[in-house]
Scaffold this motif. Structure first.
Motif, PDB file in Angstrom:
ATOM      1  N   PHE A   1      -6.761  38.451  26.057  1.00 15.62           N
ATOM      2  CA  PHE A   1      -6.167  38.245  24.745  1.00 15.62           C
ATOM      3  C   PHE A   1      -5.346  39.460  24.340  1.00 15.62           C
ATOM      4  N   SER A   2      -4.223  39.209  23.684  1.00 22.14           N
ATOM      5  CA  SER A   2      -3.389  40.285  23.173  1.00 22.14           C
ATOM      6  C   SER A   2      -2.639  39.765  21.945  1.00 22.14           C
ATOM      7  N   SER A   3      -1.712  40.554  21.444  1.00 25.11           N
ATOM      8  CA  SER A   3      -0.976  40.144  20.251  1.00 25.11           C
ATOM      9  C   SER A   3       0.400  40.772  20.224  1.00 25.11           C
ATOM     10  N   THR A   4       1.262  40.180  19.405  1.00 28.69           N
ATOM     11  CA  THR A   4       2.587  40.724  19.172  1.00 28.69           C
ATOM     12  C   THR A   4       2.946  40.453  17.714  1.00 28.69           C
ATOM     13  N   HIS A   5       3.917  41.177  17.202  1.00 28.25           N
ATOM     14  CA  HIS A   5       4.219  41.131  15.771  1.00 28.25           C
ATOM     15  C   HIS A   5       5.722  41.248  15.551  1.00 28.25           C
ATOM     16  N   SER A   6       6.148  40.827  14.365  1.00 22.09           N
ATOM     17  CA  SER A   6       7.538  41.019  13.957  1.00 22.09           C
ATOM     18  C   SER A   6       7.566  41.434  12.499  1.00 22.09           C
ATOM     19  N   ALA A   7       8.398  42.427  12.209  1.00 19.23           N
ATOM     20  CA  ALA A   7       8.584  42.879  10.827  1.00 19.23           C
ATOM     21  C   ALA A   7       9.820  42.253  10.187  1.00 19.23           C
ATOM     22  N   ILE A   8      10.520  41.376  10.915  1.00 16.58           N
ATOM     23  CA  ILE A   8      11.721  40.732  10.377  1.00 16.58           C
ATOM     24  C   ILE A   8      11.311  39.805   9.233  1.00 16.58           C
ATOM     25  N   PRO A   9      11.860  39.966   8.040  1.00 13.34           N
ATOM     26  CA  PRO A   9      11.410  39.167   6.892  1.00 13.34           C
ATOM     27  C   PRO A   9      11.804  37.699   6.952  1.00 13.34           C
TER      28      PRO A   9
ATOM     29  N   GLN B   1      14.176  34.091  12.248  1.00 18.92           N
ATOM     30  CA  GLN B   1      14.557  35.235  13.073  1.00 18.92           C
ATOM     31  C   GLN B   1      13.323  35.923  13.663  1.00 18.92           C
ATOM     32  N   ALA B   2      12.259  35.997  12.866  1.00 20.07           N
ATOM     33  CA  ALA B   2      11.014  36.584  13.364  1.00 20.07           C
ATOM     34  C   ALA B   2      10.445  35.751  14.509  1.00 20.07           C
ATOM     35  N   VAL B   3      10.449  34.437  14.349  1.00 20.87           N
ATOM     36  CA  VAL B   3       9.943  33.541  15.398  1.00 20.87           C
ATOM     37  C   VAL B   3      10.788  33.663  16.662  1.00 20.87           C
TER      38      VAL B   3
ATOM     39  N   VAL C   1       3.569  33.233   3.020  1.00 24.68           N
ATOM     40  CA  VAL C   1       4.683  32.513   2.396  1.00 24.68           C
ATOM     41  C   VAL C   1       5.986  33.253   2.673  1.00 24.68           C
ATOM     42  N   HIS C   2       6.978  32.510   3.136  1.00 20.25           N
ATOM     43  CA  HIS C   2       8.319  33.071   3.345  1.00 20.25           C
ATOM     44  C   HIS C   2       9.297  32.325   2.443  1.00 20.25           C
ATOM     45  N   SER C   3      10.193  33.055   1.831  1.00 22.41           N
ATOM     46  CA  SER C   3      11.153  32.473   0.894  1.00 22.41           C
ATOM     47  C   SER C   3      11.944  31.339   1.551  1.00 22.41           C
ATOM     48  N   GLY C   4      11.929  30.170   0.895  1.00 19.36           N
ATOM     49  CA  GLY C   4      12.723  29.046   1.368  1.00 19.36           C
ATOM     50  C   GLY C   4      12.211  28.388   2.627  1.00 19.36           C
ATOM     51  N   CYS C   5      10.941  28.641   2.993  1.00 21.92           N
ATOM     52  CA  CYS C   5      10.414  28.084   4.247  1.00 21.92           C
ATOM     53  C   CYS C   5       8.942  27.742   4.051  1.00 21.92           C
TER      54      CYS C   5
ATOM     55  N   SER D   1       5.561  40.851   9.091  1.00 18.08           N
ATOM     56  CA  SER D   1       5.803  39.555   8.440  1.00 18.08           C
ATOM     57  C   SER D   1       5.154  38.398   9.191  1.00 18.08           C
ATOM     58  N   VAL D   2       5.090  38.499  10.523  1.00 18.14           N
ATOM     59  CA  VAL D   2       4.485  37.454  11.361  1.00 18.14           C
ATOM     60  C   VAL D   2       3.690  38.130  12.475  1.00 18.14           C
ATOM     61  N   SER D   3       2.476  37.642  12.697  1.00 16.12           N
ATOM     62  CA  SER D   3       1.664  38.114  13.823  1.00 16.12           C
ATOM     63  C   SER D   3       1.331  36.941  14.728  1.00 16.12           C
ATOM     64  N   VAL D   4       1.261  37.207  16.007  1.00 12.59           N
ATOM     65  CA  VAL D   4       0.915  36.173  16.983  1.00 12.59           C
ATOM     66  C   VAL D   4      -0.156  36.716  17.923  1.00 12.59           C
ATOM     67  N   GLU D   5      -1.215  35.957  18.055  1.00  9.99           N
ATOM     68  CA  GLU D   5      -2.228  36.267  19.068  1.00  9.99           C
ATOM     69  C   GLU D   5      -2.021  35.303  20.232  1.00  9.99           C
ATOM     70  N   TYR D   6      -2.133  35.826  21.445  1.00 14.57           N
ATOM     71  CA  TYR D   6      -1.963  34.949  22.602  1.00 14.57           C
ATOM     72  C   TYR D   6      -2.977  35.313  23.683  1.00 14.57           C
ATOM     73  N   ALA D   7      -3.264  34.327  24.510  1.00 16.54           N
ATOM     74  CA  ALA D   7      -4.166  34.543  25.639  1.00 16.54           C
ATOM     75  C   ALA D   7      -3.449  34.131  26.912  1.00 16.54           C
TER      76      ALA D   7
END
Length: 358
Positions: A4-12, A16-18, A40-44, A79-85
């Protein structure tokens, strides 16, 4: 073996973060589990977020049926975190889809793993009704794939309004009562699954499971904590007619050949069955002490914590909790999210995944 590990994005901006995250995931082989954590993300709105994730999963990873849950817990520090295995071994990975459920089946010589993500029901139902429907779906896939109910080694339960009450019954208690009824239909010779029961901002219950077959499994207890399934009625809230205890182990080990995995349940600052420490620093330190006790109980020097998921009730506690966790586990992949824990007085909960050699 899983890792298991993780990755992240600070793009608001969410899309674009995805996009940035999937560009990273595209470089990783043998992905078998992906979970998005976002607020919550604005407009999404959440439905739009799910559609964006599914589109990028198909275009970048060739996943037609994604099986990627969107967990509505606000990431802290990004802004977004993802955990993956990922899967490491010589088995065969198969993507499956049945009755709206996506799952991964990994077949090895004499062993199998089942990863089933995003089990849910309509959020128009009560929490109890959602839990019943989700467990029915879970049992359908287990039966379809030939896994017994007691093969579940790890379970994640994302519970809307976890500490809220509906007609005098706490949502967490309602969920526990449904789980108990289901689990009581079989025996658990190697203990219940490791599990996490944690709050989410949305209205839809989500369950993820990992089941194993052909692995040697063992329930792990913590000598400083009463097993959750042995809790007394003193710490169970609400007026449920059943009022059953949470059916999970403090940790669950799964061993195959020369390697093992340790799934550490959602862990908090509870001694015995009581939680009476108010300070966030002391709660965090005690929680990590409990995790260390679970790891050391196997008396294996090769034990290594790979991943932590840290749930923090109050955003203002993030900096302090983050500092402590990174000091204790500088090499671990860590996700920090804001979420309600199952007791009002608990400010932090931490789960972990470790590997070891046999």
């Amino acid at each position: 073996m899983l890792k298991f590990s993780s990755t992240h994005s600070a793009i608001p901006e969410f899309e674009q973060a995805v996009n940035a995250i999937f560009k990273q995931l595209q470089t990783i082989n043998n992905l078998v589990k992906i979970s998005f954590f976002t607020g919550v993300h604005s407009g999404c709105n959440p439905d739009q977020q799910k559609a964006i994730i599914a589109r990028y999963a198909q275009s970048t990873l060739d996943l037609v049926h994604t099986g990627i849950p969107l967990i509505e817990q606000k990431p802290l520090g990004c802004s977004v975190s993802v955990e993956y295995a990922t899967y490491e071994g010589d088995g065969t990975i198969c993507q499956k889809h049945d009755k709206g459920l996506d799952y991964i089946l990994i077949e090895e010589k004499g062993k199998r793993l089942l990863i089933l993500n995003g089990i849910s029901a309509s959020n128009t139902l009560t929490l109890e009704e959602q839990a019943k429907a989700a467990f029915d779906a879970l049992r359908f896939i287990l039966k379809k794939t030939g896994f017994p109910l007691n093969s579940i080694a790890r379970q994640w339960n994302y519970i809307p309004g976890i500490i809220a009450f509906d007609k005098g019954i706490q949502n967490y208690q309602a969920f526990n009562d449904v789980r108990s009824r289901v689990y009581n239909t079989t025996s658990w010779p190697s203990g219940y699954p490791a599990a996490t029961g944690i709050g989410i901002d949305g209205q839809q219950l989500i369950i993820d499971i990992l089941a194993v077959e052909g692995y040697a499994t063992q329930a792990i207890s913590n000598r400083k904590q009463i097993d959750a399934h042995e809790y007394s009625a003193n710490v169970l809230l609400g007026h449920s007619s059943l009022k059953t205890s949470p059916k999970f182990e403090r940790a669950k080990a799964a061993v195959s050949g020369s390697y093992g995995m340790l799934f550490i349940s959602g862990t908090a600052a509870i001694n015995g069955e009581e939680s009476d420490i108010a300070d966030i620093r002391q709660q965090t330190l005690l929680t990590l002490e409990h995790i260390e006790l679970l790891c050391s109980s196997l008396d294996n020097e090769s034990m290594r914590i790979q991943q932590l998921r840290v749930y923090i009730r109050q955003k203002e506690d993030f900096d302090q909790v983050q500092k402590i966790c990174h000091e204790h586990y500088p090499d671990a992949a860590i996700i920090f999210v804001q979420a309600d824990v199952c007791r009002d007085e608990l400010l932090v909960e931490i789960e972990a995944f470790a590997t070891f050699e046999v």
